[in-house]
Motif scaffolding. Sequence first.
Motif, PDB file in Angstrom:
ATOM      1  N   PRO A 113      40.104  40.388  56.425  1.00  0.00           N
ATOM      2  CA  PRO A 113      41.108  41.260  55.819  1.00  0.00           C
ATOM      3  C   PRO A 113      40.444  42.399  55.039  1.00  0.00           C
ATOM      4  O   PRO A 113      39.404  42.206  54.421  1.00  0.00           O
ATOM      5  CB  PRO A 113      41.866  40.342  54.861  1.00  0.00           C
ATOM      6  CG  PRO A 113      41.513  38.967  55.266  1.00  0.00           C
ATOM      7  CD  PRO A 113      40.194  39.027  55.942  1.00  0.00           C
ATOM      8  N   THR A 166      50.352  39.009  51.246  1.00  0.00           N
ATOM      9  CA  THR A 166      51.009  40.309  51.232  1.00  0.00           C
ATOM     10  C   THR A 166      51.437  40.722  52.639  1.00  0.00           C
ATOM     11  O   THR A 166      51.197  40.004  53.596  1.00  0.00           O
ATOM     12  CB  THR A 166      50.079  41.358  50.599  1.00  0.00           C
ATOM     13  OG1 THR A 166      50.796  42.561  50.433  1.00  0.00           O
ATOM     14  CG2 THR A 166      48.844  41.597  51.423  1.00  0.00           C
ATOM     15  N   MET A 172      37.965  44.865  49.699  1.00  0.00           N
ATOM     16  CA  MET A 172      38.926  45.694  48.983  1.00  0.00           C
ATOM     17  C   MET A 172      38.204  46.963  48.571  1.00  0.00           C
ATOM     18  O   MET A 172      37.108  46.897  48.020  1.00  0.00           O
ATOM     19  CB  MET A 172      39.441  44.974  47.739  1.00  0.00           C
ATOM     20  CG  MET A 172      40.126  43.663  48.012  1.00  0.00           C
ATOM     21  SD  MET A 172      40.459  42.741  46.495  1.00  0.00           S
ATOM     22  CE  MET A 172      42.103  43.276  46.174  1.00  0.00           C
ATOM     23  N   LYS A 177      41.738  45.430  52.392  1.00  0.00           N
ATOM     24  CA  LYS A 177      42.858  45.955  51.622  1.00  0.00           C
ATOM     25  C   LYS A 177      42.448  47.191  50.848  1.00  0.00           C
ATOM     26  O   LYS A 177      41.397  47.217  50.234  1.00  0.00           O
ATOM     27  CB  LYS A 177      43.352  44.891  50.641  1.00  0.00           C
ATOM     28  CG  LYS A 177      44.516  45.341  49.783  1.00  0.00           C
ATOM     29  CD  LYS A 177      45.008  44.192  48.948  1.00  0.00           C
ATOM     30  CE  LYS A 177      46.091  44.562  47.981  1.00  0.00           C
ATOM     31  NZ  LYS A 177      47.137  45.394  48.470  1.00  0.00           N
ATOM     32  N   GLU A 210      50.057  46.987  53.608  1.00  0.00           N
ATOM     33  CA  GLU A 210      49.148  47.173  52.489  1.00  0.00           C
ATOM     34  C   GLU A 210      47.694  46.969  52.895  1.00  0.00           C
ATOM     35  O   GLU A 210      46.799  47.222  52.119  1.00  0.00           O
ATOM     36  CB  GLU A 210      49.510  46.218  51.360  1.00  0.00           C
ATOM     37  CG  GLU A 210      50.890  46.497  50.800  1.00  0.00           C
ATOM     38  CD  GLU A 210      51.342  45.450  49.828  1.00  0.00           C
ATOM     39  OE1 GLU A 210      50.825  44.320  49.873  1.00  0.00           O
ATOM     40  OE2 GLU A 210      52.205  45.760  49.010  1.00  0.00           O
ATOM     41  N   TYR A 211      47.469  46.526  54.088  1.00  0.00           N
ATOM     42  CA  TYR A 211      46.126  46.222  54.561  1.00  0.00           C
ATOM     43  C   TYR A 211      45.679  47.213  55.626  1.00  0.00           C
ATOM     44  O   TYR A 211      46.464  47.614  56.469  1.00  0.00           O
ATOM     45  CB  TYR A 211      46.080  44.816  55.187  1.00  0.00           C
ATOM     46  CG  TYR A 211      45.882  43.720  54.189  1.00  0.00           C
ATOM     47  CD1 TYR A 211      44.611  43.267  53.887  1.00  0.00           C
ATOM     48  CD2 TYR A 211      46.962  43.138  53.553  1.00  0.00           C
ATOM     49  CE1 TYR A 211      44.414  42.248  52.971  1.00  0.00           C
ATOM     50  CE2 TYR A 211      46.779  42.124  52.634  1.00  0.00           C
ATOM     51  CZ  TYR A 211      45.507  41.687  52.354  1.00  0.00           C
ATOM     52  OH  TYR A 211      45.319  40.685  51.448  1.00  0.00           O
ATOM     53  N   ASP A 218      44.900  43.333  58.526  1.00  0.00           N
ATOM     54  CA  ASP A 218      45.815  42.313  58.034  1.00  0.00           C
ATOM     55  C   ASP A 218      45.098  40.977  57.827  1.00  0.00           C
ATOM     56  O   ASP A 218      44.145  40.651  58.530  1.00  0.00           O
ATOM     57  CB  ASP A 218      46.942  42.126  59.055  1.00  0.00           C
ATOM     58  CG  ASP A 218      48.082  41.308  58.508  1.00  0.00           C
ATOM     59  OD1 ASP A 218      48.272  41.290  57.290  1.00  0.00           O
ATOM     60  OD2 ASP A 218      48.785  40.680  59.315  1.00  0.00           O
TER      61      ASP A 218
END
Length: 105
Positions: free
Chosen positions: A88, A14, A68, A90, A18-19, A22
């Motif tokens: 990452p 992605t 997430m 998200k 959106e993160y 990243d």
Amino acid sequence: VSFFYDKKSFKEKTTKQEYLVDGEMSGEYWLANEELKLPPSDGKTYILVGEEIGSSWVMYLDRFSGLMSVYGNEATHLAISAKEMKKPYKKIDISTFQKIKSKVQ
């Protein structure tokens, strides 16, 4: 953006916006819980998922390929630690979290 869900696992590529942090993550979902129940050391890759992931999880970030959560931002202790560890992070909406939660349980 490309997504695919496969029962309890996730893989995604992605864009940065959106993160919170990243990166690219893949693996089976692991739900964050108050008891800090950790995934088994079975050689599998896991993604820590929660509606809200508390800072007590920071000491275990090395066990996950990414995070997430529904709530959180770039200034949280968890996001800063994830960035430092190159994990990452998200943000997801509540409906996505509910779908993941139903697959894991």
